[in-house]
Design an enzyme around this catalytic site. Structure first.
Site, PDB file in Angstrom:
ATOM      1  CB  THR A   1      -5.693  60.067  47.934  1.00  0.00           C
ATOM      2  OG1 THR A   1      -5.740  61.805  48.081  1.00  0.00           O
ATOM      3  CG2 THR A   1      -5.789  59.761  48.801  1.00  0.00           C
TER       4      THR A   1
ATOM      5  CB  THR B   1     -18.700  54.878  41.522  1.00  0.00           C
ATOM      6  OG1 THR B   1     -18.639  55.699  40.900  1.00  0.00           O
ATOM      7  CG2 THR B   1     -19.342  55.011  42.825  1.00  0.00           C
TER       8      THR B   1
ATOM      9  CD  GLU C   1      -8.433  66.285  42.856  1.00  0.00           C
ATOM     10  OE1 GLU C   1      -8.412  65.433  43.728  1.00  0.00           O
ATOM     11  OE2 GLU C   1      -9.493  66.994  43.114  1.00  0.00           O
TER      12      GLU C   1
ATOM     13  CG  ASN D   1     -12.683  65.606  41.300  1.00  0.00           C
ATOM     14  OD1 ASN D   1     -12.484  65.342  42.104  1.00  0.00           O
ATOM     15  ND2 ASN D   1     -11.233  66.781  41.368  1.00  0.00           N
TER      16      ASN D   1
ATOM     17  CB  THR E   1      -9.006  63.611  53.583  1.00  0.00           C
ATOM     18  OG1 THR E   1      -9.997  62.991  53.609  1.00  0.00           O
ATOM     19  CG2 THR E   1      -8.441  63.537  54.548  1.00  0.00           C
TER      20      THR E   1
ATOM     21  CE  LYS F   1      -5.197  62.623  50.813  1.00  0.00           C
ATOM     22  NZ  LYS F   1      -5.689  63.568  50.103  1.00  0.00           N
TER      23      LYS F   1
END
Lengths: 387, 387
Positions: A145, A387, A256, A382, A178, A167
């Site tokens: 992702t 949404t 991230e 982020n 996740t 992942k």
């Protein structure tokens, strides 16, 4: 033990493939029949695939289907039906019972899976299944992702192979973002041994990059044993630990917006629990993370994080070192501040992997945790996430 | 109850003054004699002034001296001597026992206090002491570090006054960034009642802006009762709660780099503990904080944070609302996602104070917590903070 190529496809009997489109919908399928066990999210709000898999494992699995783009979490009865339907699609292709197909999801919470898209692509991914290394890579890529690097590793120990893919990349709170882990081996073990080994390996790897022991709605680590290979449980555990730790470090490094991997190495703790708590407190401290980003050897923030971790600590027993894996700078020695070393420490922090070693000087237990620095890019990623 | 001007100087018998230089060294002194109680940092690594004050309270206090720029933490025996010496300097000026003078510090960890600077400025600050409102303001300003707004408030209840000032602004982990709180009242209560009231007020205010119940090495909240005013304990508690809550909200709103105040209001929890845990989990979630910064009504992140908080939660019981204090948008009603309201929610998030209300639908307990959004400025402030 030696590292080998091919990810999950390094394990004889395993095939994989994956596909993603330009809208960030991804689909991965892995096949390989054997005893399977799983470790799941501890969140009270559990995604549909986690609920389904928690019921199905331990058990014999023929395949795993995983999608990215939609978490299938907070989706009620329809979500459960969709998760089961995903497994059914693969089961139909393989001509097996749908309960022997694993299912996993990662992506946005509160949306239904685009089943039309899944149905449309299952056949294509099934047709692509291969035991070539490219198969594992395609599957691992399909479930990314916000991940920026592909995460897979395989080892051979005593003639047995263990291959895995993962992942996950939300390092600041990875448990919200996740973590999916699919591991295969051709070692032959009972459910009990497989579960015990997986739990042990996960506790020292993925659970040590998790901020506070919590978990996302979707986290799962699955281990399937597809062969008849013989290996001692001890050596198997070592191999599995290595695979899980390497994948966990890849996730931490791929945090991230991150620019640096942080390893925190606690020793001298009174209990293993204390060591884990102290290590995690440092890794999750935003002030430590921003200091590392700023390449500032702010050891006071580290000591304060350890102090508030809940672990038994005495200020005049702590020894603190920074390292880049080769060079070591001691900043605090048994509670005494070492003067004149900050410039050396600062130089070392320019490296892209920083090791913070703290000896609590009270006992003989230790633990390692991994994290990354906190940057403006994290905030941007982020804040802008849809949404 | 009415809000009045003057901070701690609104309380008859209290004088204050403060001074800071261009190198961010600050010194504040407050005088006023009476029963004093304190609530202190829970960190295992305690700063010297916290160790000293923990021994001295409860007790009669004549004054408080506080410095900014240096935390006097991780400074061993010399740090303890310095803290006591700071109190002694004020005691000598007042002609009182040095043990009746409180001491507090905020700033960098692992450095010794610049006692020369302190000694040089004590006389000057003593000479400036005044019961005029400007005195409280000067003192509150002198203990600011990364704070950008002055934090003080005073109320009158049943003829009794309660005035307080606070310092603190590291909202993302405020507990690492010292929170100092000095409150005075002219109500007359025993140590026991004062302590009980302070503890109750702190638990519902400063402890609800603290990320995880931990505390910095230097946190302290002191309450001194300097007068003979009569008021019921119940009304006094209400006044003290108001003062503490207002100061706590000022700290949250002044979070480093923050642009928005977040209030999380949990109801319907089975226990008070569950309500607190759920409220704090949302306030400390980096994904929620960045979503608020991005003005994105990402309710999935909120539900997930509540789910992993440890509180008893059932997905199909949760009702979730966003509010700006006036307008309310319901996003989830008893587990059902309300479609078509995201644009309204997004518009509401453009405001500078966002209220997130979650009814867990399981019981009758509630709690409030406060926080702020996470921005690039936070990262910059903390990456560049000197070592």
């Amino acid at each position: 033990m030696r590292i080998i190529e091919g990810g999950v496809c390094a394990v004889p009997g395993v095939k994989a493939y994956g596909k993603r489109d330009e809208n960030n919908n991804g689909l991965a399928i892995i096949t390989g029949k054997g005893n399977a066990v799983g470790v799941f999210a501890q969140n009270r709000i559990r995604a549909a695939p986690v609920i389904v898999m928690n019921e199905r494992l331990p058990g014999v699995m023929n395949a795993i289907i995983a999608n990215s783009g939609c978490a299938n979490a907070f989706t009620g009865e329809r979500g459960l039906e969709d998760a089961k339907r995903m497994a059914q699609l693969v089961a139909d292709e393989l001509g097996v019972n749908s309960k022997s197909v694993g299912v996993a999801s990662t992506g946005i919470i509160g949306h239904y899976v685009d089943m039309d898209w899944i149905e449309e692509h299952v056949k294509e991914v099934m047709d692509g299944l291969t035991s070539e290394p490219g198969g594992s890579e395609a599957a691992a890529r399909a479930i990314m992702t916000t991940d920026t690097i592909l995460k897979q590793v395989a080892v051979e120990v005593d003639g047995v192979r263990i291959g895995g893919m993962a992942k996950g990349s939300g390092m600041v709170e990875p448990n919200m973002n996740t973590v999916l882990v699919f591991i295969y081996t051709d070692a032959d073990f009972s459910y009990d041994v497989l579960y015990k080994c997986l739990k042990t390996a996960v506790d020292d790897s993925f659970n040590m990059i998790v901020v506070d022991g919590d978990a996302s709605t979707n986290d799962m680590a699955l281990l399937t044993a597809v062969g008849k290979g013989r290996i001692s449980e001890h050596h198997f555990q070592e191999g599995l630990n290595f695979v899980c730790t390497e994948l966990a470090k890849m996730i931490a490094r791929d945090g991230e917006g991150a620019t640096k991997l942080i390893e925190v190495n606690i020793s001298g703790a009174i209990s293993k629990d204390d060591a884990r708590r102290a290590a995690k407190a440092v890794v999750r401290s935003l002030l430590v993370k921003t200091a590392v980003y700023g390449e500032s050897p702010n050891w006071g923030r580290i000591v304060s994080a350890i102090g508030r971790s809940g672990a038994d600590v005495e200020a005049d027993k702590i020894t603190l070192e920074f390292s880049d894996g080769v060079n070591v700078v001691t900043l605090v020695k048994e509670g005494n501040i070492i003067e004149g070393v900050l410039d050396q420490a600062r130089a070392l922090m320019a490296r892209d992997a920083i090791v913070i070693k703290a000896d609590l000087g009270l006992g003989s237990e230790g633990a390692r945790a991994w994290g990354c620095d906190l940057t403006c890019d994290y905030v941007r990623i982020n804040a802008e996430y849809m949404t």
